[in-house]
Design a protein around this motif. Structure first.
Motif, PDB file in Angstrom:
ATOM      1  N   ARG A   1     -12.096  54.220  90.540  1.00 62.27           N
ATOM      2  CA  ARG A   1     -11.981  53.602  91.859  1.00 62.27           C
ATOM      3  C   ARG A   1     -12.634  54.509  92.887  1.00 62.27           C
ATOM      4  O   ARG A   1     -12.696  55.739  92.716  1.00 62.27           O
ATOM      5  CB  ARG A   1     -10.532  53.309  92.234  1.00 62.27           C
ATOM      6  N   LEU A   2     -13.126  53.885  93.935  1.00 64.34           N
ATOM      7  CA  LEU A   2     -13.804  54.584  95.017  1.00 64.34           C
ATOM      8  C   LEU A   2     -13.028  54.332  96.299  1.00 64.34           C
ATOM      9  O   LEU A   2     -12.762  53.184  96.662  1.00 64.34           O
ATOM     10  CB  LEU A   2     -15.237  54.065  95.159  1.00 64.34           C
ATOM     11  N   VAL A   3     -12.637  55.402  96.995  1.00 64.05           N
ATOM     12  CA  VAL A   3     -11.856  55.260  98.223  1.00 64.05           C
ATOM     13  C   VAL A   3     -12.537  56.020  99.352  1.00 64.05           C
ATOM     14  O   VAL A   3     -13.262  56.990  99.124  1.00 64.05           O
ATOM     15  CB  VAL A   3     -10.405  55.764  98.041  1.00 64.05           C
ATOM     16  N   ARG A   4     -12.284  55.566 100.578  1.00 67.04           N
ATOM     17  CA  ARG A   4     -12.854  56.183 101.781  1.00 67.04           C
ATOM     18  C   ARG A   4     -11.814  57.078 102.451  1.00 67.04           C
ATOM     19  O   ARG A   4     -10.653  56.698 102.580  1.00 67.04           O
ATOM     20  CB  ARG A   4     -13.294  55.120 102.775  1.00 67.04           C
ATOM     21  N   SER A   5     -12.257  58.220 102.930  1.00 61.74           N
ATOM     22  CA  SER A   5     -11.338  59.149 103.593  1.00 61.74           C
ATOM     23  C   SER A   5     -10.919  58.677 104.973  1.00 61.74           C
ATOM     24  O   SER A   5      -9.930  59.162 105.525  1.00 61.74           O
ATOM     25  CB  SER A   5     -11.981  60.533 103.700  1.00 61.74           C
ATOM     26  N   ASP A   6     -11.654  57.728 105.563  1.00 65.51           N
ATOM     27  CA  ASP A   6     -11.337  57.272 106.916  1.00 65.51           C
ATOM     28  C   ASP A   6     -10.522  55.979 106.927  1.00 65.51           C
ATOM     29  O   ASP A   6     -10.419  55.318 107.959  1.00 65.51           O
ATOM     30  CB  ASP A   6     -12.619  57.092 107.737  1.00 65.51           C
ATOM     31  N   GLN A   7      -9.949  55.614 105.798  1.00 69.69           N
ATOM     32  CA  GLN A   7      -9.085  54.444 105.718  1.00 69.69           C
ATOM     33  C   GLN A   7      -7.696  54.890 105.249  1.00 69.69           C
ATOM     34  O   GLN A   7      -7.397  54.891 104.054  1.00 69.69           O
ATOM     35  CB  GLN A   7      -9.670  53.402 104.770  1.00 69.69           C
ATOM     36  N   PRO A   8      -6.837  55.323 106.181  1.00 68.45           N
ATOM     37  CA  PRO A   8      -5.538  55.878 105.800  1.00 68.45           C
ATOM     38  C   PRO A   8      -4.660  54.862 105.096  1.00 68.45           C
ATOM     39  O   PRO A   8      -4.658  53.672 105.413  1.00 68.45           O
ATOM     40  CB  PRO A   8      -4.928  56.311 107.140  1.00 68.45           C
ATOM     41  N   LYS A   9      -3.909  55.343 104.129  1.00 68.42           N
ATOM     42  CA  LYS A   9      -2.970  54.501 103.403  1.00 68.42           C
ATOM     43  C   LYS A   9      -1.762  54.177 104.280  1.00 68.42           C
ATOM     44  O   LYS A   9      -1.431  54.904 105.213  1.00 68.42           O
ATOM     45  CB  LYS A   9      -2.519  55.211 102.120  1.00 68.42           C
ATOM     46  N   ARG A  10      -1.086  53.094 103.918  1.00 69.64           N
ATOM     47  CA  ARG A  10       0.118  52.664 104.636  1.00 69.64           C
ATOM     48  C   ARG A  10       1.338  53.031 103.795  1.00 69.64           C
ATOM     49  O   ARG A  10       1.472  52.560 102.666  1.00 69.64           O
ATOM     50  CB  ARG A  10       0.063  51.161 104.898  1.00 69.64           C
ATOM     51  N   MET A  11       2.208  53.862 104.343  1.00 67.87           N
ATOM     52  CA  MET A  11       3.353  54.420 103.628  1.00 67.87           C
ATOM     53  C   MET A  11       4.653  53.864 104.193  1.00 67.87           C
ATOM     54  O   MET A  11       4.988  54.109 105.350  1.00 67.87           O
ATOM     55  CB  MET A  11       3.336  55.950 103.743  1.00 67.87           C
ATOM     56  N   ALA A  12       5.397  53.132 103.378  1.00 71.65           N
ATOM     57  CA  ALA A  12       6.733  52.672 103.766  1.00 71.65           C
ATOM     58  C   ALA A  12       7.761  53.679 103.268  1.00 71.65           C
ATOM     59  O   ALA A  12       7.673  54.174 102.137  1.00 71.65           O
ATOM     60  CB  ALA A  12       7.014  51.291 103.172  1.00 71.65           C
ATOM     61  N   LEU A  13       8.732  53.991 104.112  1.00 66.87           N
ATOM     62  CA  LEU A  13       9.754  54.976 103.788  1.00 66.87           C
ATOM     63  C   LEU A  13      11.081  54.280 103.499  1.00 66.87           C
ATOM     64  O   LEU A  13      11.495  53.384 104.246  1.00 66.87           O
ATOM     65  CB  LEU A  13       9.930  55.955 104.942  1.00 66.87           C
ATOM     66  N   PHE A  14      11.733  54.711 102.415  1.00 63.41           N
ATOM     67  CA  PHE A  14      13.046  54.200 102.035  1.00 63.41           C
ATOM     68  C   PHE A  14      14.056  55.334 102.157  1.00 63.41           C
ATOM     69  O   PHE A  14      13.832  56.429 101.624  1.00 63.41           O
ATOM     70  CB  PHE A  14      13.019  53.683 100.590  1.00 63.41           C
TER      71      PHE A  14
ATOM     72  N   ASP B   1      19.136  62.728 106.038  1.00 64.69           N
ATOM     73  CA  ASP B   1      17.961  62.621 106.906  1.00 64.69           C
ATOM     74  C   ASP B   1      16.906  63.699 106.696  1.00 64.69           C
ATOM     75  O   ASP B   1      15.830  63.634 107.300  1.00 64.69           O
ATOM     76  CB  ASP B   1      18.389  62.630 108.373  1.00 64.69           C
ATOM     77  N   HIS B   2      17.180  64.714 105.862  1.00 63.91           N
ATOM     78  CA  HIS B   2      16.297  65.883 105.865  1.00 63.91           C
ATOM     79  C   HIS B   2      14.883  65.564 105.380  1.00 63.91           C
ATOM     80  O   HIS B   2      13.901  66.033 105.956  1.00 63.91           O
ATOM     81  CB  HIS B   2      16.905  67.031 105.045  1.00 63.91           C
ATOM     82  N   CYS B   3      14.741  64.764 104.339  1.00 70.76           N
ATOM     83  CA  CYS B   3      13.405  64.422 103.843  1.00 70.76           C
ATOM     84  C   CYS B   3      12.690  63.480 104.802  1.00 70.76           C
ATOM     85  O   CYS B   3      11.484  63.615 105.044  1.00 70.76           O
ATOM     86  CB  CYS B   3      13.502  63.795 102.458  1.00 70.76           C
ATOM     87  N   LEU B   4      13.412  62.525 105.350  1.00 73.69           N
ATOM     88  CA  LEU B   4      12.814  61.597 106.309  1.00 73.69           C
ATOM     89  C   LEU B   4      12.276  62.340 107.522  1.00 73.69           C
ATOM     90  O   LEU B   4      11.112  62.151 107.919  1.00 73.69           O
ATOM     91  CB  LEU B   4      13.853  60.565 106.750  1.00 73.69           C
ATOM     92  N   ILE B   5      13.103  63.179 108.136  1.00 73.66           N
ATOM     93  CA  ILE B   5      12.670  63.878 109.355  1.00 73.66           C
ATOM     94  C   ILE B   5      11.489  64.795 109.065  1.00 73.66           C
ATOM     95  O   ILE B   5      10.561  64.904 109.875  1.00 73.66           O
ATOM     96  CB  ILE B   5      13.856  64.650 109.964  1.00 73.66           C
ATOM     97  N   ASP B   6      11.492  65.439 107.914  1.00 70.93           N
ATOM     98  CA  ASP B   6      10.379  66.321 107.562  1.00 70.93           C
ATOM     99  C   ASP B   6       9.076  65.534 107.439  1.00 70.93           C
ATOM    100  O   ASP B   6       8.035  65.947 107.974  1.00 70.93           O
ATOM    101  CB  ASP B   6      10.680  67.046 106.250  1.00 70.93           C
ATOM    102  N   LEU B   7       9.108  64.396 106.757  1.00 70.85           N
ATOM    103  CA  LEU B   7       7.894  63.584 106.611  1.00 70.85           C
ATOM    104  C   LEU B   7       7.420  63.046 107.951  1.00 70.85           C
ATOM    105  O   LEU B   7       6.219  63.028 108.236  1.00 70.85           O
ATOM    106  CB  LEU B   7       8.142  62.437 105.641  1.00 70.85           C
ATOM    107  N   LEU B   8       8.359  62.614 108.784  1.00 76.08           N
ATOM    108  CA  LEU B   8       7.974  62.085 110.096  1.00 76.08           C
ATOM    109  C   LEU B   8       7.369  63.180 110.972  1.00 76.08           C
ATOM    110  O   LEU B   8       6.407  62.929 111.714  1.00 76.08           O
ATOM    111  CB  LEU B   8       9.188  61.454 110.783  1.00 76.08           C
ATOM    112  N   TRP B   9       7.930  64.380 110.907  1.00 76.92           N
ATOM    113  CA  TRP B   9       7.358  65.488 111.678  1.00 76.92           C
ATOM    114  C   TRP B   9       5.937  65.794 111.206  1.00 76.92           C
ATOM    115  O   TRP B   9       5.026  65.985 112.029  1.00 76.92           O
ATOM    116  CB  TRP B   9       8.225  66.734 111.548  1.00 76.92           C
ATOM    117  N   ARG B  10       5.741  65.828 109.898  1.00 77.33           N
ATOM    118  CA  ARG B  10       4.394  66.108 109.362  1.00 77.33           C
ATOM    119  C   ARG B  10       3.420  64.993 109.728  1.00 77.33           C
ATOM    120  O   ARG B  10       2.235  65.250 109.990  1.00 77.33           O
ATOM    121  CB  ARG B  10       4.467  66.305 107.850  1.00 77.33           C
ATOM    122  N   TRP B  11       3.904  63.757 109.728  1.00 73.79           N
ATOM    123  CA  TRP B  11       3.059  62.618 110.119  1.00 73.79           C
ATOM    124  C   TRP B  11       2.664  62.720 111.592  1.00 73.79           C
ATOM    125  O   TRP B  11       1.496  62.589 111.944  1.00 73.79           O
ATOM    126  CB  TRP B  11       3.831  61.329 109.837  1.00 73.79           C
TER     127      TRP B  11
END
Length: 287
Positions: free
Chosen positions: A84-97, A102-112
């Motif tokens: 498969r061929l992917v472009r670096s300028d087309q960000p993926k869409r990440m849904a969070l469950f 809250d520790h993993c959620l807040i960490d990911l949101l801060w990094r985002w």
């Protein structure tokens, strides 16, 4: 300084044979591309499975992928490639469950928010209302699907309908429900879970208590892709920290949560950057 031009990432797996790297490189050259990074791995010196991650950019910004694809398709067929061929300028869409922690959620949101994770986050799904305020603080839609033994199948169908067209992959940031087989199949190879244990040890819901009872000297965390078999999917990343006889269960949980954040963030970043190739129940991770 102008922004860097977008690159393409080519991901390949195929039976290992002579000439693969040369053939792929020639296609990039003839399509007007310049290779900026190349990684490869074979499961055996002869006769194994060959994996490759090649990143390149076009020397002329207006060039598209049609010419490269037309040149590469017969090469891929000749070498029996999955690719498969992917472009670096087309960000993926990440849904969070999430559930209650809250520790993993807040960490990911801060990094985002800080730009470390180049993704779009269309929504957060939970089986408890506890973290709705966190989602609101980041301006993200929060959807509550209360789940019990009797309504799980119906609720998961509603979740799938909500996710359709909105999410490319899912991250279980301490989501404490086992997803049903239909749900897992729909996002096969696209659901990342963080397990609060160094798998395959201490699978299931209470690994810190079981680690304490066993008197372990190290505890760990494991990020893996979700499969129908509980906590047995392909492992992306793991890490450990030392504990001792003075540590109680609460201490193990505190130390473990630091690991969970770090391990999950690494796995998500590598998935976003298309650095992970799944091979059976294993992964090849080009970091």
């Amino acid at each position: 300084m102008p922004p860097a031009p977008p690159t393409r990432v080519l991901l390949i797996s195929c039976p290992d044979r002579q000439g693969i790297v040369a053939a792929v490189s020639l296609c990039v050259l003839e399509a007007g591309g310049n290779i900026v990074r190349s990684d490869q791995h074979s499961t055996d010196l002869l006769g194994g499975v060959f994996f490759m991650r090649l990143e390149f950019l076009y020397l002329e910004p207006e060039q598209g992928d049609a010419d490269f694809t037309s040149r590469f398709a017969p090469v891929a067929a000749h070498y029996e490639m999955d690719w498969r061929l992917v472009r670096s300028d087309q960000p993926k869409r990440m849904a969070l469950f999430v559930s209650r922690l809250d520790h993993c959620l807040i960490d990911l949101l801060w990094r985002w928010r800080s730009g470390e994770l180049a993704v779009k986050i269309p929504l957060i799904i939970s089986n408890h209302p506890d973290l709705e305020a966190v989602a609101a603080g980041y301006g993200l839609p929060f959807y509550l699907f209360a789940i019990d033994r009797d309504n799980q199948a119906g609720q998961e169908e509603r979740m799938l309908a909500l996710l359709e067209g909105q999410a490319d992959f899912l991250v279980l940031a301490r989501y404490m429900r086992i997803l049903g087989p239909r749900f897992v199949e729909r996002y096969c190879g696209q659901i990342i879970n963080i397990h609060h244990s160094f798998l395959p040890a201490f699978i299931g819901a209470s690994p810190y208590e079981r680690a304490y009872e066993r008197g372990v000297k190290v505890i760990g965390a494991t990020a893996h892709y979700v499969t129908a078999a509980l906590d047995e999917g392909p492992i992306i990343e793991q890490d450990v920290t030392r504990v001792n006889h003075r540590d109680q269960v609460a201490d193990l949980k505190l130390k473990g949560r630091d690991l969970e954040r770090i391990v999950l963030a690494r796995a998500v970043k590598w998935h976003i950057e298309d650095r992970v190739l799944i091979y059976g129940n294993r992964t090849v991770v080009f970091t």
